[in-house]
Design an enzyme around this catalytic site. Sequence first.
Site, PDB file in Angstrom:
ATOM      1  N   GLU A  97       0.835  -1.202   0.000  1.00  0.00           N
ATOM      2  CA  GLU A  97       0.000   0.000   0.000  1.00  0.00           C
ATOM      3  C   GLU A  97       0.870   1.253   0.000  1.00  0.00           C
ATOM      4  O   GLU A  97       1.826   1.346   0.783  1.00  0.00           O
ATOM      5  CB  GLU A  97      -0.901  -0.030   1.245  1.00  0.00           C
ATOM      6  CG  GLU A  97      -1.919  -1.169   1.154  1.00  0.00           C
ATOM      7  CD  GLU A  97      -2.452  -1.635   2.504  1.00  0.00           C
ATOM      8  OE1 GLU A  97      -1.959  -1.168   3.544  1.00  0.00           O
ATOM      9  OE2 GLU A  97      -3.357  -2.491   2.503  1.00  0.00           O
TER      10      GLU A  97
ATOM     11  N   LEU B 224      -6.391  -1.499  -0.477  1.00  0.00           N
ATOM     12  CA  LEU B 224      -6.320  -1.936   0.918  1.00  0.00           C
ATOM     13  C   LEU B 224      -6.973  -3.315   1.045  1.00  0.00           C
ATOM     14  O   LEU B 224      -8.076  -3.455   1.541  1.00  0.00           O
ATOM     15  CB  LEU B 224      -7.007  -0.918   1.829  1.00  0.00           C
ATOM     16  CG  LEU B 224      -6.550   0.538   1.673  1.00  0.00           C
ATOM     17  CD1 LEU B 224      -7.118   1.383   2.799  1.00  0.00           C
ATOM     18  CD2 LEU B 224      -5.037   0.645   1.658  1.00  0.00           C
ATOM     19  N   SER B 225      -6.270  -4.309   0.569  1.00  0.00           N
ATOM     20  CA  SER B 225      -6.786  -5.685   0.557  1.00  0.00           C
ATOM     21  C   SER B 225      -5.662  -6.602   1.009  1.00  0.00           C
ATOM     22  O   SER B 225      -5.164  -7.427   0.244  1.00  0.00           O
ATOM     23  CB  SER B 225      -7.242  -6.074  -0.851  1.00  0.00           C
ATOM     24  OG  SER B 225      -8.241  -5.194  -1.317  1.00  0.00           O
ATOM     25  N   GLU B 226      -5.267  -6.464   2.260  1.00  0.00           N
ATOM     26  CA  GLU B 226      -4.057  -7.142   2.731  1.00  0.00           C
ATOM     27  C   GLU B 226      -4.137  -8.655   2.559  1.00  0.00           C
ATOM     28  O   GLU B 226      -3.165  -9.307   2.164  1.00  0.00           O
ATOM     29  CB  GLU B 226      -3.784  -6.809   4.202  1.00  0.00           C
ATOM     30  CG  GLU B 226      -3.409  -5.351   4.464  1.00  0.00           C
ATOM     31  CD  GLU B 226      -4.630  -4.452   4.620  1.00  0.00           C
ATOM     32  OE1 GLU B 226      -5.767  -4.970   4.648  1.00  0.00           O
ATOM     33  OE2 GLU B 226      -4.444  -3.221   4.705  1.00  0.00           O
TER      34      GLU B 226
ATOM     35  N   GLN C 107       2.854  -1.340   6.013  1.00  0.00           N
ATOM     36  CA  GLN C 107       3.178  -0.072   6.677  1.00  0.00           C
ATOM     37  C   GLN C 107       3.013  -0.143   8.180  1.00  0.00           C
ATOM     38  O   GLN C 107       3.546   0.696   8.893  1.00  0.00           O
ATOM     39  CB  GLN C 107       2.260   1.033   6.161  1.00  0.00           C
ATOM     40  CG  GLN C 107       2.498   1.414   4.726  1.00  0.00           C
ATOM     41  CD  GLN C 107       1.576   2.548   4.317  1.00  0.00           C
ATOM     42  OE1 GLN C 107       1.576   3.602   4.925  1.00  0.00           O
ATOM     43  NE2 GLN C 107       0.787   2.327   3.288  1.00  0.00           N
TER      44      GLN C 107
ATOM     45  N   PHE D 228      -1.178  -9.349  11.922  1.00  0.00           N
ATOM     46  CA  PHE D 228      -2.228 -10.178  12.531  1.00  0.00           C
ATOM     47  C   PHE D 228      -3.301 -10.498  11.497  1.00  0.00           C
ATOM     48  O   PHE D 228      -3.841 -11.595  11.457  1.00  0.00           O
ATOM     49  CB  PHE D 228      -2.865  -9.466  13.732  1.00  0.00           C
ATOM     50  CG  PHE D 228      -1.912  -9.181  14.869  1.00  0.00           C
ATOM     51  CD1 PHE D 228      -0.978 -10.120  15.269  1.00  0.00           C
ATOM     52  CD2 PHE D 228      -1.960  -7.972  15.542  1.00  0.00           C
ATOM     53  CE1 PHE D 228      -0.106  -9.862  16.328  1.00  0.00           C
ATOM     54  CE2 PHE D 228      -1.097  -7.703  16.597  1.00  0.00           C
ATOM     55  CZ  PHE D 228      -0.163  -8.652  16.992  1.00  0.00           C
TER      56      PHE D 228
ATOM     57  N   HIS E 233      -1.260   0.065  16.271  1.00  0.00           N
ATOM     58  CA  HIS E 233      -0.173   0.302  15.308  1.00  0.00           C
ATOM     59  C   HIS E 233       1.203   0.067  15.916  1.00  0.00           C
ATOM     60  O   HIS E 233       2.199   0.480  15.350  1.00  0.00           O
ATOM     61  CB  HIS E 233      -0.222   1.745  14.785  1.00  0.00           C
ATOM     62  CG  HIS E 233      -1.187   1.972  13.658  1.00  0.00           C
ATOM     63  ND1 HIS E 233      -2.415   1.355  13.583  1.00  0.00           N
ATOM     64  CD2 HIS E 233      -1.112   2.742  12.547  1.00  0.00           C
ATOM     65  CE1 HIS E 233      -3.050   1.762  12.484  1.00  0.00           C
ATOM     66  NE2 HIS E 233      -2.271   2.605  11.834  1.00  0.00           N
TER      67      HIS E 233
END
Lengths: 323, 316
Positions: free
Chosen positions: A28, A55-57, A79, A85, A127
């Site tokens: 990303e 945004l499609s991890e 990032q 997780f 984060h």
Amino acid sequence: MKLSYLKALNRALGDELAVDPSVFLLGEDIRAAASNVTAGLYERFGSDRVLDTPLSEQAFTNFATGAALAGLRPVIEFQIPSLLFLVFEQIVNQAHKFSLMTGGQCKVPVTYVVPGSGSRTGWAGQHSDHPYSLFAHVGVKTVVPATPSDAYGLLVSAIRDDDPVVVFAPSGALGVRDDVDFSTLAPVPLGVGRIARAGTDVTVVALGHLVHDALAAADELSSLGISIEVFDPRTVYPLDVDGLAESVAKTRRLVVIDDSNRTSGFAAEVLAVAAERFDLDAPPRRVTRPDGAVLPFALALDRAVQPGRDQLVTAIHAVLEER
Amino acid sequence: MTSQDLYRTVRLIRRFEERAIDFVRSGEIDGGIHPYIGQEAIAAGVCAALGPSDVITSTHRGHGHVLARGVNPARLFAELMGRESGLNKGRGGSMHAADFSLGILGANAIVGAAGSIATGAAWAARRQGRDTVAATFFGDGAMNEGMLLEAFNLAALWQVPVIFVCENNGYATTMPVESAVAGSVTARAQAFGIPGFTIDGQDPEKVLAATKSAVGRARSGKGPTFLECTTYRFDAHHTFEHRARLTYRTTEEVSAGRSRDPVEIQGARLTAVDRADVDAEVEALLDAAAGIALGSAHPDPAAALAYLYASPEVMR
């Protein structure tokens, strides 16, 4: 020449993209280089080699596995450390398991890079994680470089390795700069630690940014006539047990500082190895995040749950006093 | 691909699965299987439309897909029996059968996981200049897995040559599709701009025709296609159900579902003599395959973690 940790990661990516056409980056905001790690790479290598993703991890992590099965060497930048997780399934249950489950028919050479792992000032609960112990537990090759040269060398080795490798670049280390002769930058083998400082009284095991805290503590204690050896395993898994054994054989005292939660963390593993294999003059100690820690936002609270230099010095005194 | 070839494939899958269920009952296969019985037309039709350089991914209910793609039935039986001569050397089992030499990138036991893997493989093959199309199988249950919907988006954005094959057998284990999928299955793919079609998944010829046009679209650079193949699972979700006496389907519903049998639908297109010939050929093949598998060596427990790493470091 001065080389910063961040620039070392950038240089490793650029060098590998240049020498191996099967390497490509995805993640990303990597075109804009929001984290700076991929700065200039889109302009140099184009959209097929530097693939900006939605945004499609979960999907793009499996996408990388598929690309690896088809012969490429993907490098994914995450990032935010806690995103690991979200993609634990895709790394652990998919990428990591393909080789064994297929009876060795394939390989999955994907590298997962996390620039800014661990606490980043002000980024709070979701984060600020540092889950390298989790990946070690499941057997995914995992590295946490401490210096710019190691950041370069371990990232290169991770990309060239035929298995999935997670590279944690701790937030606390990103600002580190080294005097480096660029012509000496070279791959650093996975699974081989280094002595960051030689000493005779206590072995301190530290990873990533905590290596620098351990070195500072060693400086502080040297004025008291205490000689600390700092052992930086560099790779969390597989752990360089032989290198550690050599250090501990000399000092016979051991302290581990580890930015993991206490239970089942990296420090717990090092202490278990010590219990099984090492001959110590005092019970070993560990300095870690507390059990089940979630990093609170307020800076004083954040710092209160991170392992720090003062706790390390206390633990070193403790192993020196006990016999 | 003739009618007879398609019949041979559906018949082979049917008889393989019936024998595999027997091997579960006799204890030769540990842990059980997810029988593909009733859904054979989909694997047969899709794989018949693919070429040698194409790739597939399969599911927990995957024996039909890999047989249709051409694996050696002896090596598939041996895999189910956990033998060294199995496709995966006994390390994968029923839910993970893979044969990379045939472009089978593995069956995947996590519902919805393989769609994004197939998308990545097809994208990577195209980037390397190969004319590869990927077909990825999944069930109606996978339509509720976010990562599959994410994969639709990536495939459509990047015009990846992938065919999403949804085998809608009406149930995600015991959960009826009507209770699980809001809106329509094909509309979900269409929302990403992917052409989506509902086809009769009991008829191999119809599946073949629909897949051929999807392959054509993929090869000409027009990107993904979504095929919803309506079907019915004749047997259990998993062989554990043979003992569990679950009541999520009525006997009447199962009978109605079984009335449209792909083996009969395709068999009716052959003469009685031709059909009998194929049946005999399939039995002979499976007799030999089962014999080879049963006679194969068990793996050595000392090598239980062989192949864990492609480039082994020093591991304890």
